[in-house]
Design an enzyme around this catalytic site. Structure first.
Site, PDB file in Angstrom:
ATOM      1  N   LYS A   5     -13.418   3.526   2.905  1.00 14.30           N
ATOM      2  CA  LYS A   5     -12.062   2.743   2.768  1.00 14.30           C
ATOM      3  C   LYS A   5     -12.527   1.541   3.675  1.00 14.30           C
ATOM      4  CE  LYS A   5      -9.552   7.147   2.296  1.00 14.30           C
ATOM      5  NZ  LYS A   5      -8.788   8.310   2.874  1.00 14.30           N
ATOM      6  N   GLN A  27      -7.664  10.455   8.813  1.00  8.51           N
ATOM      7  CA  GLN A  27      -8.229  11.209   7.550  1.00  8.51           C
ATOM      8  C   GLN A  27      -7.849  12.646   7.514  1.00  8.51           C
ATOM      9  OE1 GLN A  27      -9.809   9.476   4.845  1.00  8.51           O
ATOM     10  NE2 GLN A  27     -10.415  11.531   4.003  1.00  8.51           N
ATOM     11  N   ASP A  86      -0.603   6.106   3.405  1.00  7.13           N
ATOM     12  CA  ASP A  86      -1.296   7.224   2.460  1.00  7.13           C
ATOM     13  C   ASP A  86       0.135   7.904   1.931  1.00  7.13           C
ATOM     14  OD1 ASP A  86      -3.813   8.190   2.366  1.00  7.13           O
ATOM     15  OD2 ASP A  86      -3.722   8.664   4.392  1.00  7.13           O
TER      16      ASP A  86
HETATM   17  N1  GUN Z   1      -8.428  13.489   2.478  1.00  7.86           N
HETATM   18  C1  GUN Z   1      -8.426  13.758   1.257  1.00  7.86           C
HETATM   19  N2  GUN Z   1      -8.040  12.841   0.608  1.00  7.86           N
HETATM   20  C2  GUN Z   1      -7.199  12.116   1.528  1.00  7.86           C
HETATM   21  C3  GUN Z   1      -6.335  10.945   1.479  1.00  7.86           C
HETATM   22  O1  GUN Z   1      -6.117  10.266   0.373  1.00  7.86           O
HETATM   23  N3  GUN Z   1      -6.106  10.511   2.678  1.00  7.86           N
HETATM   24  C4  GUN Z   1      -6.414  10.941   3.949  1.00  7.86           C
HETATM   25  N4  GUN Z   1      -5.714  10.522   4.961  1.00  7.86           N
HETATM   26  N5  GUN Z   1      -7.211  12.036   3.843  1.00  7.86           N
HETATM   27  C5  GUN Z   1      -7.549  12.587   2.696  1.00  7.86           C
END
Ligand code: GUN
Length: 278
Positions: free
Chosen positions: A52, A96, A119
């Protein structure tokens, strides 16, 4: 043999569009900033978070990184989020998941300001999606819609079956397909006669969490199959929830794993970060 939907190529196109727009904004003195919070040392999460941050750098989005130990107190995490909510130079906040045991995920996600919730997990954004109002949309299902649209696949009027009802994928996926005028069925672990249901689908989105569970016998001839799953097989190779070799014999379009839905999640996160400043 099905056409393969190239998620790498489509995600690159989305990132390049975001990058161009970010460059345009930069010339007006505007830069999007994403704060990324990782609690603990889950190796998979570390990889996701690094990817990311790399995508941010590529697109011209500033990223701030907060890496906290696994024994971080829930209140300390909440305090950090409140601080970031209050900062005018921070446009997006991402925590996350999964969080370490003992931290209440709902309380954490609910603390993120809906205006910075890139998100799309906050109940306000989930609610907005369900009533068709503008807000941040969960990245993976938003990515699936882009894969379909950019592959020239019509959604309107089609029988769409989503397998899985998670808050992050299944539920928002069904809402987005509905918004595109699909006729949507959500199947899940308690669905009776799953095969009967999936066989109706013109568009089948699989987020079931079981490796290679969906083979050709679940798929109508010519259906579009989107595989949201990702697993590491016993042979060390990545696979999805769909048995690709079998399913690709009957589907008209199919996403591979890796290189299908996966790369779209980060591309749509970049899109959401851009949306946070325009
Ligand atoms: N863990 C697995 N997929 C995601 C996601 O799309 N966003 C976040 N913040 N954590 C995750």
């Amino acid at each position: 043999m099905a056409n393969i939907i190239d998620g790498k190529k489509i995600s690159q196109a989305v990132k390049d569009e975001v990058k161009a727009k970010c460059a345009e904004l930069a010339s007006q003195g505007i830069t999007a900033t994403l704060a990324v919070i990782l609690v603990g040392e889950d190796p998979a999460s570390q990889v996701y978070v690094n990817n990311k941050k790399k995508a941010c750098e590529y697109c011209g989005i500033r990223s701030l990184s907060y890496e906290l130990p696994a024994d971080t107190a829930e209140d300390a995490l909440i305090e950090l989020i409140e601080e970031l909510n209050a900062r005018s130079d921070v446009n997006g906040i991402l925590v996350q998941l999964p969080l370490p045991d003992g931290i209440n995920e709902d309380r954490v996600l609910d603390t993120i300001s809906p205006d910075k919730d890139v998100d799309g997990f906050h109940p306000v954004n989930v609610g907005k999606l369900s009533i068709g109002k503008k807000g941040f949309v969960s990245c993976t299902p938003a990515g699936v819609i882009q894969l379909l649209k950019r592959s020239g696949i019509e959604i309107s009027g089609k029988e769409c079956v989503v397998i899985g009802r998670s808050n992050i994928v299944g539920k928002p996926m069904s809402m987005l397909l509905l918004k595109e005028n699909g006729t949507v069925t959500v199947a899940h672990s308690r669905t009776a006669n799953l095969k009967e249901v999936t066989k109706r689908a013109d568009i089948l989105v699989v987020a079931i969490g079981k490796p290679k569970f969906i083979d050709a016998s679940y798929i109508k001839d010519g259906a579009v199959v989107i595989d949201v799953g990702i697993h590491r097989g016993e042979d060390g190779k990545l696979c999805g929830d769909v048995d690709f070799d079998s399913a690709s014999q009957v589907a008209s379009y199919i996403t591979p794993v890796p290189g299908g839905v996966g790369p779209m999640t980060i591309a749509m996160l970049m899109y959401n970060c851009l949306s946070s400043v325009i």
